[in-house]
Design a protein around this motif. Sequence first.
Motif, PDB file in Angstrom:
ATOM      1  N   ASN A 152      60.242 -42.973  63.996  1.00 29.73           N
ATOM      2  CA  ASN A 152      60.977 -42.480  62.829  1.00 29.73           C
ATOM      3  C   ASN A 152      61.177 -40.973  62.873  1.00 29.73           C
ATOM      4  OD1 ASN A 152      58.314 -41.755  62.269  1.00 29.73           O
ATOM      5  ND2 ASN A 152      58.169 -42.987  60.387  1.00 29.73           N
ATOM      6  N   MET A 156      64.906 -38.798  61.510  1.00 33.08           N
ATOM      7  CA  MET A 156      65.122 -38.083  60.243  1.00 33.08           C
ATOM      8  C   MET A 156      64.020 -37.037  60.086  1.00 33.08           C
ATOM      9  SD  MET A 156      63.956 -41.227  57.771  1.00 33.08           S
ATOM     10  CE  MET A 156      62.507 -42.197  58.188  1.00 33.08           C
ATOM     11  N   PHE A 249      48.996 -43.409  52.900  1.00 36.22           N
ATOM     12  CA  PHE A 249      49.918 -42.870  51.889  1.00 36.22           C
ATOM     13  C   PHE A 249      50.344 -41.424  52.126  1.00 36.22           C
ATOM     14  CE2 PHE A 249      47.427 -46.247  49.728  1.00 36.22           C
ATOM     15  CZ  PHE A 249      48.448 -47.180  49.666  1.00 36.22           C
ATOM     16  N   GLY A 250      49.671 -40.748  53.077  1.00 31.37           N
ATOM     17  CA  GLY A 250      50.156 -39.428  53.453  1.00 31.37           C
ATOM     18  C   GLY A 250      49.214 -38.288  53.144  1.00 31.37           C
ATOM     19  N   VAL A 337      68.698 -37.456  49.927  1.00 28.58           N
ATOM     20  CA  VAL A 337      69.512 -38.619  50.324  1.00 28.58           C
ATOM     21  C   VAL A 337      69.384 -39.776  49.327  1.00 28.58           C
ATOM     22  CG1 VAL A 337      67.726 -39.615  51.844  1.00 28.58           C
ATOM     23  CG2 VAL A 337      70.121 -40.185  52.218  1.00 28.58           C
TER      24      VAL A 337
ATOM     25  N   GLY B 179      69.361 -44.544  51.391  1.00 24.96           N
ATOM     26  CA  GLY B 179      68.411 -43.953  52.315  1.00 24.96           C
ATOM     27  C   GLY B 179      68.467 -44.601  53.669  1.00 24.96           C
ATOM     28  N   GLN B 180      67.511 -44.203  54.485  1.00 21.72           N
ATOM     29  CA  GLN B 180      67.456 -44.690  55.859  1.00 21.72           C
ATOM     30  C   GLN B 180      66.333 -45.708  55.991  1.00 21.72           C
ATOM     31  OE1 GLN B 180      66.436 -42.894  60.173  1.00 21.72           O
ATOM     32  NE2 GLN B 180      67.671 -41.503  58.959  1.00 21.72           N
ATOM     33  N   PRO B 189      68.047 -47.630  63.184  1.00 21.97           N
ATOM     34  CA  PRO B 189      68.036 -47.223  61.775  1.00 21.97           C
ATOM     35  C   PRO B 189      69.413 -47.396  61.154  1.00 21.97           C
ATOM     36  CG  PRO B 189      67.454 -45.369  63.234  1.00 21.97           C
ATOM     37  CD  PRO B 189      67.942 -46.481  64.098  1.00 21.97           C
ATOM     38  N   VAL B 190      69.430 -47.745  59.895  1.00 18.35           N
ATOM     39  CA  VAL B 190      70.687 -47.874  59.153  1.00 18.35           C
ATOM     40  C   VAL B 190      70.580 -47.055  57.872  1.00 18.35           C
ATOM     41  CG1 VAL B 190      71.279 -50.153  60.069  1.00 18.35           C
ATOM     42  CG2 VAL B 190      69.854 -49.978  58.013  1.00 18.35           C
ATOM     43  N   TRP B 244      59.820 -47.517  56.489  1.00 19.14           N
ATOM     44  CA  TRP B 244      60.317 -46.832  57.688  1.00 19.14           C
ATOM     45  C   TRP B 244      59.827 -45.379  57.753  1.00 19.14           C
ATOM     46  CZ3 TRP B 244      61.602 -46.420  62.403  1.00 19.14           C
ATOM     47  CH2 TRP B 244      62.605 -45.592  62.912  1.00 19.14           C
ATOM     48  N   GLU B 245      59.640 -44.743  56.612  1.00 15.07           N
ATOM     49  CA  GLU B 245      59.339 -43.310  56.636  1.00 15.07           C
ATOM     50  C   GLU B 245      57.853 -42.978  56.518  1.00 15.07           C
ATOM     51  OE1 GLU B 245      61.188 -41.485  53.207  1.00 15.07           O
ATOM     52  OE2 GLU B 245      59.798 -42.419  51.813  1.00 15.07           O
ATOM     53  N   MET B 246      57.022 -43.905  56.018  1.00 15.77           N
ATOM     54  CA  MET B 246      55.706 -43.474  55.533  1.00 15.77           C
ATOM     55  C   MET B 246      54.660 -43.218  56.614  1.00 15.77           C
ATOM     56  SD  MET B 246      54.317 -46.885  53.580  1.00 15.77           S
ATOM     57  CE  MET B 246      52.780 -46.205  52.974  1.00 15.77           C
ATOM     58  N   ASN B 247      54.844 -43.761  57.787  1.00 14.97           N
ATOM     59  CA  ASN B 247      53.857 -43.545  58.839  1.00 14.97           C
ATOM     60  C   ASN B 247      54.329 -42.429  59.762  1.00 14.97           C
ATOM     61  OD1 ASN B 247      51.786 -43.840  60.692  1.00 14.97           O
ATOM     62  ND2 ASN B 247      52.835 -45.452  61.818  1.00 14.97           N
ATOM     63  N   PRO B 248      53.597 -41.332  59.939  1.00 13.78           N
ATOM     64  CA  PRO B 248      52.248 -41.073  59.456  1.00 13.78           C
ATOM     65  C   PRO B 248      52.126 -40.101  58.279  1.00 13.78           C
ATOM     66  CG  PRO B 248      52.721 -39.611  61.291  1.00 13.78           C
ATOM     67  CD  PRO B 248      54.001 -40.363  60.975  1.00 13.78           C
ATOM     68  N   GLY B 250      53.523 -40.042  55.126  1.00 14.25           N
ATOM     69  CA  GLY B 250      53.405 -40.509  53.751  1.00 14.25           C
ATOM     70  C   GLY B 250      54.721 -40.813  53.075  1.00 14.25           C
ATOM     71  N   LEU B 251      54.628 -41.145  51.806  1.00  9.58           N
ATOM     72  CA  LEU B 251      55.760 -41.586  51.000  1.00  9.58           C
ATOM     73  C   LEU B 251      56.635 -40.398  50.641  1.00  9.58           C
ATOM     74  CD1 LEU B 251      53.560 -43.965  48.917  1.00  9.58           C
ATOM     75  CD2 LEU B 251      55.415 -44.673  50.432  1.00  9.58           C
ATOM     76  N   PHE B 252      57.953 -40.601  50.690  1.00 13.14           N
ATOM     77  CA  PHE B 252      58.845 -39.454  50.488  1.00 13.14           C
ATOM     78  C   PHE B 252      60.129 -39.928  49.789  1.00 13.14           C
ATOM     79  CE2 PHE B 252      61.391 -35.991  52.971  1.00 13.14           C
ATOM     80  CZ  PHE B 252      61.250 -35.113  51.933  1.00 13.14           C
ATOM     81  N   THR B 253      61.203 -40.141  50.543  1.00 11.64           N
ATOM     82  CA  THR B 253      62.485 -40.436  49.889  1.00 11.64           C
ATOM     83  C   THR B 253      62.552 -41.852  49.301  1.00 11.64           C
ATOM     84  OG1 THR B 253      63.580 -41.236  51.905  1.00 11.64           O
ATOM     85  CG2 THR B 253      63.660 -38.871  51.503  1.00 11.64           C
TER      86      THR B 253
END
Lengths: 419, 419
Positions: A152, A156, A249-250, A337, B179-180, B189-190, B244-248, B250-253
């Motif tokens: 990932n 992004m 969770f980050g 986004v 988002g992605q 990715p889409v 798709w985004e959280m590893n490593p 964390g949580l974001f968009t």
Amino acid sequence: MESFLPVDPLSHFPIQNIPFGAGIFSDSTEPRCVSRIGDFIIDLKALEEKGVFSDISSKPLFSDPALNTFMAEPKNIWRLVRERIQSIFVSTNSTYKDDLALLEEVTKRISQFKSTIPVRINGYTDFVSCKNHMINMYTILGKNPADIVNENWARMPLGYHGKSSSIVVSGTPLIRPKGQSFNRELSQPVYGPTQKLDHEVELGVFLGGKPNKNGEPISISSAEENIFGYVILNDWSAREICLWEMNPFGLFTGKNFQTTISPWIITPFALEPFKAPFEPQDPIPVEYLQEPNHAGYDINFETFIKTESLSEPFKISRSNMCDLYWSPSQQLAHLTVSGANIEVGEIYGSGAIASKDNINGCACFMEINKGGRVPMTLPNGESRVWIEDGDEIIITASCQGNGFVVGFGEARGKVLPSI
Amino acid sequence: MESFLPVDPLSHFPIQNIPFGAGIFSDSTEPRCVSRIGDFIIDLKALEEKGVFSDISSKPLFSDPALNTFMAEPKNIWRLVRERIQSIFVSTNSTYKDDLALLEEVTKRISQFKSTIPVRINGYTDFVSCKNHMINMYTILGKNPADIVNENWARMPLGYHGKSSSIVVSGTPLIRPKGQSFNRELSQPVYGPTQKLDHEVELGVFLGGKPNKNGEPISISSAEENIFGYVILNDWSAREICLWEMNPFGLFTGKNFQTTISPWIITPFALEPFKAPFEPQDPIPVEYLQEPNHAGYDINFETFIKTESLSEPFKISRSNMCDLYWSPSQQLAHLTVSGANIEVGEIYGSGAIASKDNINGCACFMEINKGGRVPMTLPNGESRVWIEDGDEIIITASCQGNGFVVGFGEARGKVLPSI
């Protein structure tokens, strides 16, 4: 262009710069908005009261103790104000040059001034956007750096939100954070002062202009309209606390205790002559992250350590903004986004900036010490694996112009023992 | 205690409650601080101008369009103001009861009022503190729920910082976030509107009082001094974007686009009669997280969906604050353990609250649909896996007293199509 105010040729703040900041004059207690040429602090409120900006804005821009009111104006106003300041202090303008009493009403010596946090910061995001840093970290963690392009991270600008309340201005000491980590020998969690305190060299981006509405992402093509300016950012980190808490969770308490920024915000106008390309991206990003001109600025970062025994700061690394993989515009497009709205006065960090040289171009101690395995030897024979109490970390950044420097000053912080 | 203002026995806002909020009266454009009894809105600024609080505070508490000024006062002032409001509207006090003109100067009907966000929120943290929710998620992800006690989650209230600018008040629509995510069939990715939009039932905690200094953690024994009050919080989530985004890092968009809160802040004083124990913790937490009285409040949450075809909201789950594993005091002690300083007006979410009943006590769609595998059938025959455009999610919370209810009202939000 040259100012009639004397400027050392090595100064970060010639008339080509015109940074924005805030601070307190020695005869006052209230912070006010300022700019700077050489070692002269320009009192923007005093200039405004003389009507210098009255044709640019009918509203007061600088009666605010921080830059937020000014930052809420559109980019064109930022540009006009900057050019007006230059026009007042350029050597060919005699109005202030030849009237010392008038000049003293609007300028002070830097010895009479103390910087404060330049912005009321109401949001902080930190990205992880440097491939060299990722490669170094993968190598240290025993992972294959070649895998990065399949993950990932290469698709992004990954990031996380941080704690804006704990952002401080250069010079503020850092009290060594405490927290919870996992002790492998004891096979249980332990609580105490971090034993793996680190820094990270980053570029900070301050947002201004017209915020987007919630639900309406900022497109990459308009992102620059919201970028007010740049600072050095030291993303202090407690490595063993991060390691224990971050999955799944980050990043949280291993990062949220303090972040140090340099006091002067350097504008895109000052940096424009130093525009420089980033390396092309592979794989090609998804549509909303594609930009026609994938570029940053040729900003050189240098990091120093000053221990209590060292007679002077010792340089431990250097890197460049163009070592980043994801640009500030890509970061802003990604941050929003989902439709997240920004506010004037938010800041985001670029993520640790390391060069390809994994010996002299490291972004943090963890890269230098190869995950805690290789101590660094200082010129006086001292050795360091992680940052110790009494150590000061100093990060500088500058762009080398033709006969002048456009610089950021420094972001410095000294580590004090835990309470 | 009874008020002379008429209160429906099912109302969430009897005189035993006295919540704090903000909003705009129909004859005005500026928000102001308010309280509420039944369907009467109490204008706190108007009461203050009558001198009602002058012996409690020499400074104005309610000239601010949000509650921040009042929240910056110490807990004892919050208590005294609340008791003063009760004493004015109690049935045994005739001053306002018998003077209709006076009463009309300080109260308005709810039909003349529109709630606004009650606080200028300058920090947002979201925790993950419910063991039932963790067990449900582990089961869905094919992991062994018995492992949870061996992981970091059981040792501290894991959390992450969120985007405070995107917190909105109940009633604000949610524009479906884009988002992605990673498309397994396409192996790439889409980018597009989320296909897995979800809610999470949470309790929000607003902070006030005297903030700690940077470097000085808030101890668990003093944490309650900084807890101003509680709201319902809906932590909207875009599941495939999170994944798709959280590893490593964390949580974001997948989380930062919008968070909905109920408009009325319910105080610890109103909740005190509903104090109820949490289950004992095993393993015993590290010292800084140990509290003598591991308890919360007996707050019942209910979640409803209202689709465009349903004639009335349909209840999809219920759970209780005491289904949490980590308490608000533990969360605050952990948030600041590193020395991170809080600011007045910060909020943190408890994390999704699920009961032990993994059919009727789910905290989110992902638990109800078992990770997208089991559609929910609504009374009109419609079926739902995830939240669709036009759907409204309504979360209520209340405590059942002896002959009265102390409630939170609701946090509601309707989903609109992506832009």
